[in-house]
Design a protein around this motif. Structure first.
Motif, PDB file in Angstrom:
ATOM      1  N   TRP A 131       0.798  -1.262   0.101  1.00 35.59           N
ATOM      2  CA  TRP A 131      -0.188   0.043   0.044  1.00 35.59           C
ATOM      3  C   TRP A 131       0.849   1.261   0.059  1.00 35.59           C
ATOM      4  N   ARG A 132       2.252   1.155   0.199  1.00 36.09           N
ATOM      5  CA  ARG A 132       2.897   2.107   0.097  1.00 36.09           C
ATOM      6  C   ARG A 132       3.743   2.256  -1.091  1.00 36.09           C
ATOM      7  N   GLN A 133       3.531   1.091  -2.184  1.00 34.04           N
ATOM      8  CA  GLN A 133       4.154   1.205  -3.608  1.00 34.04           C
ATOM      9  C   GLN A 133       3.378   1.928  -4.256  1.00 34.04           C
ATOM     10  N   PRO A 134       4.177   2.948  -5.252  1.00 34.79           N
ATOM     11  CA  PRO A 134       3.178   3.848  -5.774  1.00 34.79           C
ATOM     12  C   PRO A 134       2.834   3.295  -7.265  1.00 34.79           C
ATOM     13  N   LEU A 135       3.385   2.345  -7.729  1.00 31.41           N
ATOM     14  CA  LEU A 135       2.832   1.447  -8.754  1.00 31.41           C
ATOM     15  C   LEU A 135       1.770   0.720  -8.552  1.00 31.41           C
ATOM     16  N   PHE A 136       1.534   0.042  -7.457  1.00 31.48           N
ATOM     17  CA  PHE A 136       0.550  -0.875  -6.950  1.00 31.48           C
ATOM     18  C   PHE A 136      -0.631   0.210  -6.594  1.00 31.48           C
ATOM     19  N   LEU A 137      -0.382   1.236  -5.776  1.00 34.76           N
ATOM     20  CA  LEU A 137      -1.403   2.005  -5.825  1.00 34.76           C
ATOM     21  C   LEU A 137      -1.979   2.824  -6.655  1.00 34.76           C
ATOM     22  N   THR A 138      -1.323   3.049  -7.680  1.00 36.90           N
ATOM     23  CA  THR A 138      -1.888   3.665  -9.033  1.00 36.90           C
ATOM     24  C   THR A 138      -2.791   2.637  -9.830  1.00 36.90           C
ATOM     25  N   GLY A 139      -2.393   1.518  -9.759  1.00 36.50           N
ATOM     26  CA  GLY A 139      -3.064   0.479 -10.509  1.00 36.50           C
ATOM     27  C   GLY A 139      -4.302   0.184  -9.674  1.00 36.50           C
ATOM     28  N   PHE A 140      -4.347   0.047  -8.462  1.00 39.56           N
ATOM     29  CA  PHE A 140      -5.455  -0.492  -7.628  1.00 39.56           C
ATOM     30  C   PHE A 140      -6.337   0.748  -7.534  1.00 39.56           C
ATOM     31  N   THR A 141      -5.986   2.133  -7.580  1.00 37.49           N
ATOM     32  CA  THR A 141      -6.814   3.162  -7.596  1.00 37.49           C
ATOM     33  C   THR A 141      -7.395   3.253  -8.789  1.00 37.49           C
ATOM     34  N   GLY A 197      -7.154  -1.174 -22.543  1.00 43.06           N
ATOM     35  CA  GLY A 197      -5.618  -1.235 -22.447  1.00 43.06           C
ATOM     36  C   GLY A 197      -5.213  -0.637 -21.273  1.00 43.06           C
ATOM     37  N   LEU A 198      -5.992   0.720 -20.558  1.00 39.20           N
ATOM     38  CA  LEU A 198      -5.890   1.151 -19.405  1.00 39.20           C
ATOM     39  C   LEU A 198      -6.034   0.143 -18.326  1.00 39.20           C
ATOM     40  N   THR A 199      -6.968  -0.636 -18.464  1.00 36.59           N
ATOM     41  CA  THR A 199      -7.093  -1.645 -17.337  1.00 36.59           C
ATOM     42  C   THR A 199      -6.076  -2.771 -17.242  1.00 36.59           C
ATOM     43  N   MET A 200      -5.552  -3.270 -18.469  1.00 35.04           N
ATOM     44  CA  MET A 200      -4.433  -4.203 -18.588  1.00 35.04           C
ATOM     45  C   MET A 200      -3.222  -3.798 -18.039  1.00 35.04           C
ATOM     46  N   LEU A 201      -3.116  -2.330 -18.223  1.00 34.98           N
ATOM     47  CA  LEU A 201      -1.808  -1.384 -17.764  1.00 34.98           C
ATOM     48  C   LEU A 201      -2.082  -1.479 -16.162  1.00 34.98           C
ATOM     49  N   ALA A 202      -3.039  -1.177 -15.712  1.00 36.12           N
ATOM     50  CA  ALA A 202      -3.226  -0.912 -14.381  1.00 36.12           C
ATOM     51  C   ALA A 202      -2.943  -2.243 -13.681  1.00 36.12           C
ATOM     52  N   ILE A 203      -3.368  -3.612 -14.053  1.00 40.55           N
ATOM     53  CA  ILE A 203      -2.986  -4.724 -13.787  1.00 40.55           C
ATOM     54  C   ILE A 203      -1.485  -4.869 -13.569  1.00 40.55           C
ATOM     55  N   ALA A 204      -0.888  -4.560 -14.708  1.00 38.64           N
ATOM     56  CA  ALA A 204       0.610  -4.673 -14.838  1.00 38.64           C
ATOM     57  C   ALA A 204       1.306  -4.026 -13.761  1.00 38.64           C
ATOM     58  N   PHE A 205       0.559  -2.872 -13.520  1.00 42.42           N
ATOM     59  CA  PHE A 205       1.172  -1.961 -12.539  1.00 42.42           C
ATOM     60  C   PHE A 205       1.278  -2.729 -11.134  1.00 42.42           C
ATOM     61  N   MET A 206       0.012  -3.039 -10.751  1.00 41.99           N
ATOM     62  CA  MET A 206      -0.095  -3.696  -9.666  1.00 41.99           C
ATOM     63  C   MET A 206       0.817  -4.985  -9.261  1.00 41.99           C
ATOM     64  N   MET A 207       1.034  -5.772 -10.462  1.00 43.28           N
ATOM     65  CA  MET A 207       2.164  -6.806 -10.220  1.00 43.28           C
ATOM     66  C   MET A 207       3.417  -6.291 -10.335  1.00 43.28           C
ATOM     67  N   GLU A 208       3.640  -5.350 -10.749  1.00 42.16           N
ATOM     68  CA  GLU A 208       5.195  -4.770 -10.820  1.00 42.16           C
ATOM     69  C   GLU A 208       5.210  -4.412  -9.311  1.00 42.16           C
ATOM     70  N   GLY A 209       4.451  -3.290  -8.864  1.00 39.26           N
ATOM     71  CA  GLY A 209       4.580  -3.055  -7.464  1.00 39.26           C
ATOM     72  C   GLY A 209       4.504  -3.888  -6.503  1.00 39.26           C
ATOM     73  N   TYR A 210       3.451  -5.016  -6.652  1.00 36.78           N
ATOM     74  CA  TYR A 210       3.733  -6.097  -5.619  1.00 36.78           C
ATOM     75  C   TYR A 210       4.959  -6.827  -5.362  1.00 36.78           C
ATOM     76  N   VAL A 211       5.399  -6.590  -6.669  1.00 41.28           N
ATOM     77  CA  VAL A 211       6.851  -7.592  -6.643  1.00 41.28           C
ATOM     78  C   VAL A 211       7.966  -6.855  -6.142  1.00 41.28           C
ATOM     79  N   ARG A 212       8.042  -5.310  -6.322  1.00 37.93           N
ATOM     80  CA  ARG A 212       8.710  -4.438  -5.784  1.00 37.93           C
ATOM     81  C   ARG A 212       8.911  -4.585  -4.365  1.00 37.93           C
TER      82      ARG A 212
END
Length: 344
Positions: free
Chosen positions: A5-15, A285-300
């Motif tokens: 929840w402090r990861q910017p990429l995960f928060l961007t996709g989740f929001t 496309g935006l939805t899949m990009l948001a999911i990719a952000f969440m995956m990247e943010g979670y791993v980071r």
């Protein structure tokens, strides 16, 4: 390990995803399922300047369809069906694939070759074609009308799309579980008498947590892609409304206004009204990009490294190592030939 929840990429996709879902439910409730409609557009002097399908303007940022309904409103209303449908399919796939994968990885080594050979066939069979033939009798409206409810058709489609790729998920999880079971600390745990359930709970799940989350995200994106393919084939999520009027036959329409249905029903107007396709494709496309952000943010946040960029670095490193090995072999061959010539 940092909080996701402090990861910017995960928060961007989740929001983005959660905000879109909330907006879809609230907007549908406020509008009571009705969509704004404008068939004619007039200027300040009352002169007719445009007719439906209306091109994008300040009242309709994404324009209207052939009947004058706002495309943006239809996209917002259909967001909940598209996103929740994809999440449900991915959740069932992973929910069935994880326990079955653990069973295959722990007890199925003897039959691994047969299981892998069976699952490999799924990589060569287009899932969209199989899904089309299985879903067509239920989703395509017959001449006498649907004999099932919208929820029944959605449940049937979710189950079919889920079961089609469960074997692939099972093999992915099983291969990873089998690899981890060869680790020394797990072998020691088994030697000390640890039960299979304890090994799964204490070792396999914590070590595979990041990979399981990535598999879930990949399944969501794959589901969205299959839905878009079915939309191009005019088989829409929840059912296709078909007109059988011999004189004024309308094109197939989506009952739930989900995005793949908006793409399929707008395809005949691609040349005359391209904005009808732009909206749903952009939101896909935006939805899949948001999911990719969440995956990247979670791993980071959990593993401390980048999922996408680390993979690229590994590929570059492997290619560099291969190039260095080839150059070294070539140099060794030259030296060998030169020494042979001197000896002769």
């Amino acid at each position: 390990m940092n909080s996701v929840w402090r990861q910017p990429l995960f928060l961007t996709g989740f929001t983005f995803l959660s905000g879109l879902l909330v907006l879809s439910f609230v907007y549908s409730w406020m509008m009571n399922g009705e969509i704004p409609q404008t068939n004619f557009l007039y200027d300040a002097n009352g002169k007719l300047v445009d007719v439906s399908p209306l091109s994008p303007h300040w009242k309709m940022p994404l324009g209207s369809d052939m009947y004058g309904y706002s495309m943006l409103s239809k996209i917002i209303i259909g967001a909940k069906f598209t996103i929740l449908g994809a999440l449900a399919v991915a959740l069932i796939r992973v929910g069935l694939g994880i326990p079955l994968g653990f069973l295959v990885g722990i007890y199925g080594q003897r039959y691994k070759r047969w299981i892998t050979a069976f699952v490999d066939s799924f990589h060569y069979v287009p899932l969209t074609v199989v899904a089309f033939y299985l879903l067509f009798p239920v989703l395509w409206e017959p001449r006498e009308g649907f004999q099932t409810t919208l929820m029944e058709r959605i449940v049937y489609e979710v189950m079919i799309l889920s079961l089609l790729t469960v074997p692939v998920v099972v093999v992915l999880v099983g291969n990873e579980a089998e690899r981890l079971l060869q680790e020394e600390f797990i072998v020691c745990s088994k030697t000390l008498g640890a039960s299979t359930f304890r090994i799964i709970r204490k070792h396999l799940i914590p070590m595979m947590k990041e990979k399981l989350v990535l598999i879930f995200g990949q399944q969501v994106m794959q589901t969205l892609i299959i839905l878009s393919h079915l939309g191009l084939l005019q088989l829409f999520f929840g059912g296709t409304n078909v007109s059988y009027d011999p004189l004024f036959k309308d094109p197939p329409l989506s009952i739930s206004n989900e995005w793949s249905g908006l793409i399929g029903s707008s395809l005949p107007y691609f040349k005359t009204a391209p904005w009808m396709l732009f909206g749903p494709i952009a939101f896909f496309g935006l939805t899949m990009l948001a999911i990719a952000f969440m995956m990247e943010g979670y791993v980071r946040a959990t593993a401390g490294y980048s999922y996408y960029f680390t993979k690229k670095k590994k590929e570059k490193m492997i290619s560099r190592q291969n190039a260095e090995t080839t150059a070294a072999s070539f140099h060794f061959e030259l030296v060998k030939r030169h020494s042979l010539k001197e000896s002769n």
